[in-house]
Design an enzyme around this catalytic site. Sequence first.
Site, PDB file in Angstrom:
ATOM      1  N   ASN A   1     -10.214  -0.053  -0.121  1.00 37.68           N
ATOM      2  CA  ASN A   1      -8.747   0.022  -0.101  1.00 37.68           C
ATOM      3  C   ASN A   1      -8.197  -0.471  -1.446  1.00 37.68           C
ATOM      4  O   ASN A   1      -8.297  -1.657  -1.756  1.00 37.68           O
ATOM      5  CB  ASN A   1      -8.255  -0.850   1.064  1.00 37.68           C
ATOM      6  CG  ASN A   1      -6.743  -0.910   1.176  1.00 37.68           C
ATOM      7  OD1 ASN A   1      -6.025  -0.511   0.268  1.00 37.68           O
ATOM      8  ND2 ASN A   1      -6.266  -1.444   2.284  1.00 37.68           N
TER       9      ASN A   1
ATOM     10  N   HIS B   1      -3.435   7.010   3.069  1.00 44.04           N
ATOM     11  CA  HIS B   1      -3.885   5.765   2.438  1.00 44.04           C
ATOM     12  C   HIS B   1      -5.308   5.428   2.902  1.00 44.04           C
ATOM     13  O   HIS B   1      -5.588   5.385   4.101  1.00 44.04           O
ATOM     14  CB  HIS B   1      -2.901   4.649   2.802  1.00 44.04           C
ATOM     15  CG  HIS B   1      -3.364   3.290   2.394  1.00 44.04           C
ATOM     16  ND1 HIS B   1      -3.961   3.037   1.179  1.00 44.04           N
ATOM     17  CD2 HIS B   1      -3.328   2.094   3.049  1.00 44.04           C
ATOM     18  CE1 HIS B   1      -4.269   1.758   1.101  1.00 44.04           C
ATOM     19  NE2 HIS B   1      -3.902   1.173   2.224  1.00 44.04           N
TER      20      HIS B   1
ATOM     21  N   CYS C   1       0.797  -1.243   0.000  1.00 44.41           N
ATOM     22  CA  CYS C   1       0.000   0.000   0.000  1.00 44.41           C
ATOM     23  C   CYS C   1       0.822   1.282   0.000  1.00 44.41           C
ATOM     24  O   CYS C   1       0.395   2.274  -0.594  1.00 44.41           O
ATOM     25  CB  CYS C   1      -0.985  -0.024   1.150  1.00 44.41           C
ATOM     26  SG  CYS C   1      -2.062  -1.473   1.077  1.00 44.41           S
TER      27      CYS C   1
END
Length: 315
Positions: A272, A242, A108
């Site tokens: 996500n 994020h 990520c």
Amino acid sequence: MKIIGTGSALPKKVVTNDMLSEFLDTSDEWIVPRTGIRSRHIITDEKIEDLGAKAALSALEMSGLKPEEIDYCICSNVVSEYVTPGLGCVIGAKIGLKCPCVDINCACPGFIYALDIAETHYLAGKAKNVLIICAEQPSRMCDWSDRSTCVLFGDGAGAVVLGPGENIKGIKLHSQLDSNTIWERQSLMPTPYYLGDNSAVGLQMKGREVFKFAVTASTTDVEDLLEELGMTKNDVSWYIVHQANLRIIDAIKQYMGEPDSKFPVNISDHGNSSSASCTILLDEFNRKGCFKEHDVLVFSAFGAGLLSAVAVVEW
Ligand code: COA
């Protein structure tokens, strides 16, 4: 370097929480309060390389640069159908890049790791214009019978074009290496000789541990880097965090004592999307005209590895 173009692309299929509850023992009532996610875009007949190419072309168009003017391309990707060549080469061939293309898999926080490589190349005099593409399809990593993971993710691609400038004020990379907290294993081609286990295992995640790591790493990274740069939270215009979980973002916000208005969010209808998350968020709010010249953007991301990273960038 300086960010001179942003782009993004999403799969057309939107999957709501109610659609997931048709085949999983889950519900909108469970997912929304724990994650902030209401729907996500999921790949159906699209290819991740096509989404990456679309995002890259849109960032190039905004930058005013042609593909042949890019000196270096970094593609952040956790999984694609290609074992070789790298996804960056596949996308580069589609859009007409003439430069070296490298792939990184830093999960990520991949965008910030790519930004670090771009800036290092620029400072070494090896590249003037760099294209970063973050193209991710976590839906192809999840076990779709595991309600604790598959509800969290969405697919998509984001891209950033960087040109000459002194706008990257600082980057800090952090690791707390551990391969048991978030992991997935794919099966490889069988051989007449290999004796090990070759079975695939869908994405595994210790959710509560990840949650704690994310909040601690993000707040520590941000505070440490701002201090190193002689800056304070008052200097920060925007936190591009994020988009993993709205509760993680809320916890970071509360710990930092910073207002909602500095935290753009889009997790509600994206989920996500791994390293693409920060770049999609950046592009969506850039195209809304949110960022003004000299605004200070703090990027913060965390994920498998365990890796985290922060970057302070002047707009
Ligand atoms: N729907 C309904 N119930 C669910 C569920 C779902 N989608 N997912 C898990 N549950 C259940 C569990 O089975 C468990 O049931 P049990 O008590 O009967 O065993 C219960 O909910 C609690 O599970 P737990 O995992 O402890 O929930 P949680 O409060 O920790 O929330 C997360 C789970 C995943 C939302 C949370 O841990 C989280 O957000 N972690 C961070 C994950 C992340 O962002 N990862 C990516 C970082 S890059």
